[in-house]
Design a protein around this motif. Structure first.
Motif, PDB file in Angstrom:
ATOM      1  N   UNK A   1       0.825  -1.315   0.093  1.00 21.80           N
ATOM      2  CA  UNK A   1       0.003   0.013  -0.003  1.00 21.80           C
ATOM      3  C   UNK A   1       0.942   1.376  -0.157  1.00 21.80           C
ATOM      4  N   UNK A   2       0.741   2.055  -0.977  1.00 19.21           N
ATOM      5  CA  UNK A   2       1.532   3.496  -1.008  1.00 19.21           C
ATOM      6  C   UNK A   2       0.871   4.317  -0.504  1.00 19.21           C
ATOM      7  N   UNK A   3       1.497   5.576  -0.301  1.00 23.93           N
ATOM      8  CA  UNK A   3       0.916   6.776   0.530  1.00 23.93           C
ATOM      9  C   UNK A   3      -0.413   7.283  -0.281  1.00 23.93           C
ATOM     10  N   UNK A   4      -0.111   7.458  -1.581  1.00 18.83           N
ATOM     11  CA  UNK A   4      -1.281   7.918  -2.742  1.00 18.83           C
ATOM     12  C   UNK A   4      -1.879   6.862  -3.318  1.00 18.83           C
ATOM     13  N   UNK A   5      -3.236   6.866  -3.177  1.00 14.84           N
ATOM     14  CA  UNK A   5      -4.013   5.721  -3.812  1.00 14.84           C
ATOM     15  C   UNK A   5      -4.946   6.423  -4.845  1.00 14.84           C
ATOM     16  N   UNK A   6      -5.001   5.885  -5.843  1.00 18.56           N
ATOM     17  CA  UNK A   6      -6.392   6.017  -6.749  1.00 18.56           C
ATOM     18  C   UNK A   6      -7.069   5.180  -6.926  1.00 18.56           C
ATOM     19  N   UNK A   7      -8.307   5.272  -6.358  1.00 11.42           N
ATOM     20  CA  UNK A   7      -9.103   3.960  -6.206  1.00 11.42           C
ATOM     21  C   UNK A   7     -10.315   3.974  -7.341  1.00 11.42           C
ATOM     22  N   UNK A   8     -10.777   2.842  -7.729  1.00  9.54           N
ATOM     23  CA  UNK A   8     -11.913   2.702  -8.842  1.00  9.54           C
ATOM     24  C   UNK A   8     -13.094   2.729  -8.246  1.00  9.54           C
ATOM     25  N   UNK A   9     -14.187   2.394  -8.959  1.00 17.09           N
ATOM     26  CA  UNK A   9     -15.573   2.342  -8.340  1.00 17.09           C
ATOM     27  C   UNK A   9     -15.577   0.989  -7.584  1.00 17.09           C
ATOM     28  N   UNK A  10     -16.435   0.889  -6.371  1.00 18.67           N
ATOM     29  CA  UNK A  10     -16.514  -0.337  -5.767  1.00 18.67           C
ATOM     30  C   UNK A  10     -15.631  -0.874  -5.275  1.00 18.67           C
ATOM     31  N   UNK A  11     -14.594   0.293  -4.773  1.00 15.71           N
ATOM     32  CA  UNK A  11     -13.270  -0.217  -3.766  1.00 15.71           C
ATOM     33  C   UNK A  11     -13.627  -0.609  -2.530  1.00 15.71           C
ATOM     34  N   UNK A  12     -14.902  -0.220  -1.904  1.00 16.34           N
ATOM     35  CA  UNK A  12     -15.081  -0.790  -0.745  1.00 16.34           C
ATOM     36  C   UNK A  12     -16.639  -0.507  -0.448  1.00 16.34           C
ATOM     37  N   UNK A  13     -17.214  -0.910   0.563  1.00 18.63           N
ATOM     38  CA  UNK A  13     -18.616  -0.701   0.563  1.00 18.63           C
ATOM     39  C   UNK A  13     -18.777   0.773   1.516  1.00 18.63           C
ATOM     40  N   UNK A  14     -19.762   1.590   0.976  1.00 20.70           N
ATOM     41  CA  UNK A  14     -19.861   2.771   1.776  1.00 20.70           C
ATOM     42  C   UNK A  14     -20.345   2.644   3.128  1.00 20.70           C
ATOM     43  N   UNK A  15     -20.053   3.920   3.905  1.00 16.98           N
ATOM     44  CA  UNK A  15     -20.379   3.919   5.385  1.00 16.98           C
ATOM     45  C   UNK A  15     -21.861   4.048   5.268  1.00 16.98           C
ATOM     46  N   UNK A  16     -22.481   3.060   6.091  1.00 14.73           N
ATOM     47  CA  UNK A  16     -23.795   3.127   6.281  1.00 14.73           C
ATOM     48  C   UNK A  16     -24.509   2.929   7.625  1.00 14.73           C
ATOM     49  N   UNK A  17     -23.719   2.468   8.665  1.00 19.79           N
ATOM     50  CA  UNK A  17     -24.373   2.245  10.022  1.00 19.79           C
ATOM     51  C   UNK A  17     -23.616   3.231  11.012  1.00 19.79           C
ATOM     52  N   UNK A  18     -23.111   4.256  10.767  1.00 16.11           N
ATOM     53  CA  UNK A  18     -22.519   5.062  11.770  1.00 16.11           C
ATOM     54  C   UNK A  18     -22.420   6.530  11.185  1.00 16.11           C
TER      55      UNK A  18
END
Length: 406
Positions: free
Chosen positions: A227-244
């Motif tokens: 994992x580098x310091x700078x990340x350019x992420x694509x769509x659906x890289x993670x689940x959106x926050x929904x419970x907090x």
């Protein structure tokens, strides 16, 4: 008691007959499906949905009340507050904020940042210019830094890189996350990386076990690297926050940014024919289905709204629209910010294709159809009368804006 499973021919017939009043009740609720990039998506409107933190969500779709015709006011749920008084480190996120609001891509990015921050770190969102977003708290933002000023208006990558350098010097974040998108994040992230003399990870779709995995080889291969310091992420890289929900405490820069002399001149936006925009890249889609009887009026309304035209499979099979305009699992997966469905009942393949759309507006005669249940805003009535009224409303609004400008 016999263990033989008995068939119910009447129930099977109702499940096949879309015109039967009990057809919707016979359909199994879809709780999860695979997105266009292979990531499993969850239906947050489902009955008894269990979030990633183990918190049970309420039913906001109206399914327990017997459909849209019997919907009651949604219960306002107070999500648990996630507070970080003194962050051990920062995860900085620079969302695209297209139209001044968080897109689905931005929310996925904030979800990834929230995972990387854990319990000790804070997610710092850096926003350029004025915005219209009011849901930073439920998107996972702990700190919000707004870099406002006329120098950031329009296309100003050099000035924005200078602003990000100042943020980097003050907060010294552990990671920077930007969306690898065509809306600005992809270019800005690469310019920022060149300024920092760092090699970013691009098209990242997963971060796990101190490794980030990105797409390569025209999307046919995966490349894993630390994992580098700078990340350019694509769509659906993670689940959106929904419970907090989060504090969204405002922060400011301790230094004043100097206006740099731009080497790039912004000549303003160029008008683009909505029909020339690919369906997968369109931000505003006006889609018609079997319920549209006046297709000339449909095209006139789409032109008045400046929207890209789409269609259901039925409309395409009947020859009213071209095959490349078909939306759905068997057509094109779309990620529009606004999707208007006119006369579309909502087959499961079509609902899969619009699963990533931010806002869905449904115009339909049937208040119990699946598209009405999926929509954020529903208009029940004859499509021709509604489209005519919509054209009049758009003309009135634009003429009023011209008079105010004069």
């Amino acid at each position: 008691m016999s263990d033989i499973i008995r068939r119910d021919p009447r129930a099977e017939w109702i499940a096949r007959n879309r015109l039967h009043p009990l057809h919707a009740a016979m359909q199994p609720a879809q709780q999860s499906w695979m997105g266009p990039n292979g990531v499993m998506r969850k239906n947050v409107h489902g009955v008894g949905f269990i979030g990633p933190n183990g918190i049970k969500r309420i039913d906001r779709s109206g399914a327990q009340q017997g459909g849209a015709a019997k919907r009651t006011a949604a219960v306002d749920v107070q999500l648990p507050l996630h507070r970080i008084a003194e962050p051990a480190f920062y995860i900085n996120v620079v969302p695209d904020m297209v139209g001044g609001r968080l897109s689905s891509h931005d929310r996925d990015l904030l979800g990834l940042a929230r995972q990387m921050a854990g319990h000790d770190g804070a997610v710092l969102a850096v926003v350029f210019g004025e915005h219209k977003e009011s849901a930073f708290a439920t998107a996972g933002v702990d700190r919000l830094l707004v870099l406002d000023g006329s120098e950031f208006d329009g296309y100003s990558p050099e000035q924005r890189v200078q602003g990000l350098r100042a943020v980097d010097n003050q907060f010294n974040p552990r990671h920077w996350l930007l969306p690898d998108s065509r809306s600005g994040g992809g270019e800005l992230g690469r310019r920022f990386a060149a300024s920092l003399k760092e090699r970013p990870a691009t098209r990242v779709w997963q971060v796990k076990d101190e490794q980030c995995i990105g797409r390569a080889g025209a999307g046919q291969q995966d490349v894993a690297r630390p994992v580098p310091r700078l990340i350019l992420a694509a769509v659906e890289c993670a689940e959106p926050v929904s419970d907090t929900r989060h504090e969204v405490l405002p922060v400011e820069l301790s230094t004043t940014l100097a206006r740099s002399l731009p080497r790039i001149e912004d000549l303003g936006a160029v008008a683009v024919d909505p029909a020339a925009i690919p369906m997968a890249e369109a931000e505003f889609i006006f889609s018609g289905g079997n319920g549209v009887k006046d297709w000339a009026l449909f095209h006139q309304t789409a032109a008045a709204l400046g929207a890209t035209e789409g269609a259901s499979r039925v409309a395409v099979d009947d020859g009213f629209m071209a095959r490349d305009r078909q939306v759905g699992a068997s057509g094109t997966w779309v990620t529009a910010r606004v999707y208007v469905a006119v006369g579309i009942s909502g087959a499961i393949q079509h609902l899969q294709g619009i699963g990533a759309c931010d806002k869905v507006v449904a115009i339909n005669l049937d208040p119990g159809c699946d598209m009405i249940k999926r929509a954020d805003l529903s208009v029940i009535g004859e499509s021709a009368a509604i489209l005519q009224a919509l054209i009049v409303a758009v003309d009135t609004y634009r003429n009023g804006a011209k008079r105010d400008a004069a």
